[in-house]
Motif scaffolding. Sequence first.
Motif, PDB file in Angstrom:
ATOM      1  N   MET A   3      26.553  40.478  41.738  1.00  0.00           N
ATOM      2  CA  MET A   3      27.519  40.313  40.673  1.00  0.00           C
ATOM      3  C   MET A   3      27.581  38.835  40.304  1.00  0.00           C
ATOM      4  O   MET A   3      27.671  37.978  41.175  1.00  0.00           O
ATOM      5  CB  MET A   3      28.884  40.823  41.122  1.00  0.00           C
ATOM      6  N   LYS A   4      27.548  38.544  39.005  1.00  0.00           N
ATOM      7  CA  LYS A   4      27.603  37.160  38.523  1.00  0.00           C
ATOM      8  C   LYS A   4      29.061  36.762  38.317  1.00  0.00           C
ATOM      9  O   LYS A   4      29.773  37.359  37.509  1.00  0.00           O
ATOM     10  CB  LYS A   4      26.819  37.008  37.226  1.00  0.00           C
ATOM     11  N   VAL A   5      29.487  35.735  39.072  1.00  0.00           N
ATOM     12  CA  VAL A   5      30.871  35.264  39.032  1.00  0.00           C
ATOM     13  C   VAL A   5      30.891  33.861  38.454  1.00  0.00           C
ATOM     14  O   VAL A   5      30.197  32.968  38.943  1.00  0.00           O
ATOM     15  CB  VAL A   5      31.492  35.257  40.444  1.00  0.00           C
ATOM     16  N   ALA A  52      30.593  28.479  28.571  1.00  0.00           N
ATOM     17  CA  ALA A  52      30.026  28.928  29.846  1.00  0.00           C
ATOM     18  C   ALA A  52      29.706  30.422  29.810  1.00  0.00           C
ATOM     19  O   ALA A  52      28.677  30.857  30.342  1.00  0.00           O
ATOM     20  CB  ALA A  52      30.988  28.612  30.987  1.00  0.00           C
ATOM     21  N   ILE A  53      30.556  31.208  29.183  1.00  0.00           N
ATOM     22  CA  ILE A  53      30.280  32.642  29.056  1.00  0.00           C
ATOM     23  C   ILE A  53      29.000  32.859  28.268  1.00  0.00           C
ATOM     24  O   ILE A  53      28.160  33.682  28.626  1.00  0.00           O
ATOM     25  CB  ILE A  53      31.480  33.376  28.408  1.00  0.00           C
ATOM     26  N   ASP A 113      29.756  38.594  35.023  1.00  0.00           N
ATOM     27  CA  ASP A 113      30.374  39.908  35.169  1.00  0.00           C
ATOM     28  C   ASP A 113      31.886  39.787  35.336  1.00  0.00           C
ATOM     29  O   ASP A 113      32.631  40.719  35.034  1.00  0.00           O
ATOM     30  CB  ASP A 113      29.796  40.631  36.389  1.00  0.00           C
ATOM     31  N   ILE A 114      32.338  38.648  35.862  1.00  0.00           N
ATOM     32  CA  ILE A 114      33.759  38.387  36.080  1.00  0.00           C
ATOM     33  C   ILE A 114      33.986  36.879  36.012  1.00  0.00           C
ATOM     34  O   ILE A 114      33.104  36.095  36.372  1.00  0.00           O
ATOM     35  CB  ILE A 114      34.241  38.958  37.442  1.00  0.00           C
ATOM     36  N   VAL A 115      35.168  36.492  35.553  1.00  0.00           N
ATOM     37  CA  VAL A 115      35.571  35.086  35.557  1.00  0.00           C
ATOM     38  C   VAL A 115      36.735  34.956  36.524  1.00  0.00           C
ATOM     39  O   VAL A 115      37.695  35.732  36.478  1.00  0.00           O
ATOM     40  CB  VAL A 115      35.982  34.604  34.149  1.00  0.00           C
ATOM     41  N   LEU A 116      36.628  33.968  37.411  1.00  0.00           N
ATOM     42  CA  LEU A 116      37.653  33.718  38.425  1.00  0.00           C
ATOM     43  C   LEU A 116      38.124  32.276  38.292  1.00  0.00           C
ATOM     44  O   LEU A 116      37.357  31.346  38.521  1.00  0.00           O
ATOM     45  CB  LEU A 116      37.080  33.982  39.820  1.00  0.00           C
ATOM     46  N   ASN A 117      39.370  32.112  37.908  1.00  0.00           N
ATOM     47  CA  ASN A 117      39.969  30.786  37.819  1.00  0.00           C
ATOM     48  C   ASN A 117      40.562  30.431  39.180  1.00  0.00           C
ATOM     49  O   ASN A 117      41.288  31.235  39.768  1.00  0.00           O
ATOM     50  CB  ASN A 117      41.058  30.794  36.736  1.00  0.00           C
ATOM     51  N   VAL A 118      40.236  29.254  39.683  1.00  0.00           N
ATOM     52  CA  VAL A 118      40.737  28.804  40.981  1.00  0.00           C
ATOM     53  C   VAL A 118      41.348  27.427  40.794  1.00  0.00           C
ATOM     54  O   VAL A 118      40.725  26.545  40.206  1.00  0.00           O
ATOM     55  CB  VAL A 118      39.598  28.733  42.026  1.00  0.00           C
ATOM     56  N   PRO A 151      36.301  40.934  32.905  1.00  0.00           N
ATOM     57  CA  PRO A 151      37.391  40.880  33.876  1.00  0.00           C
ATOM     58  C   PRO A 151      37.728  39.432  34.249  1.00  0.00           C
ATOM     59  O   PRO A 151      36.838  38.587  34.392  1.00  0.00           O
ATOM     60  CB  PRO A 151      36.840  41.637  35.088  1.00  0.00           C
ATOM     61  N   PHE A 152      39.013  39.157  34.419  1.00  0.00           N
ATOM     62  CA  PHE A 152      39.490  37.811  34.728  1.00  0.00           C
ATOM     63  C   PHE A 152      40.656  37.900  35.701  1.00  0.00           C
ATOM     64  O   PHE A 152      41.503  38.784  35.598  1.00  0.00           O
ATOM     65  CB  PHE A 152      39.966  37.113  33.451  1.00  0.00           C
ATOM     66  N   MET A 153      40.700  36.962  36.619  1.00  0.00           N
ATOM     67  CA  MET A 153      41.867  36.791  37.482  1.00  0.00           C
ATOM     68  C   MET A 153      41.902  35.352  37.968  1.00  0.00           C
ATOM     69  O   MET A 153      40.939  34.595  37.779  1.00  0.00           O
ATOM     70  CB  MET A 153      41.879  37.778  38.633  1.00  0.00           C
TER      71      MET A 153
END
Length: 190
Positions: free
Chosen positions: A1-3, A42-43, A49-54, A146-148
């Motif tokens: 999965m590409k994150v 960047a997208i 497949d998903i974007v994760l903000n940290v 999807p994003f979180m």
Amino acid sequence: MKVLITQALPEECTEIVLPDAEIRRVYTSIGKVMASYRLSEAIFHYNPDIVLNVGTAGTLSHQVGDIILCTEFIDRDMQRIKHLGIDYKVSMDTVPDKTPWNWNASLRGICNTGDSFVTEPEALEGDAVDMEAYAQALVCKERNIPFMSVKYITDIIGQNSVKHWQEKLAEADKALCHYFQSITLKNKEL
């Protein structure tokens, strides 16, 4: 999965490992406009497949050191004119359940985003307060990605927030590294 991992600043950089994931990172800079622009670029380049903000956040309702998994997002700038019928919320509440990972997050919450560093207590809806997540959630919603967001609480709003944020960056890095090391695949045996 590409994150695709998004972080506002290199100072918030933390080592992120997710089992069976191809990870890319982008620094979005501070504020909703730059976050939207840099995430969109960047997208386009990475097709995640998903974007994760940290990153880090302030709070009025939790403790310094808490890690909150945010799946709902509020634009506090637009919230001020909600009486005009402006949509100021984005929900991605089913995203964690649809990923292959156990997020091990005891705290789930709402991230309140605006283009100002909140330093005084005020009526804020949400658990974590930042300057980028809502804009990224909106971009992802529009692109059906999807994003979180995973937020480390660095400061209690109204208690010398800017100074505490700067002092807590090293602690945030350690805690977030530990948190991501605890994440496992949902079906390890497969």
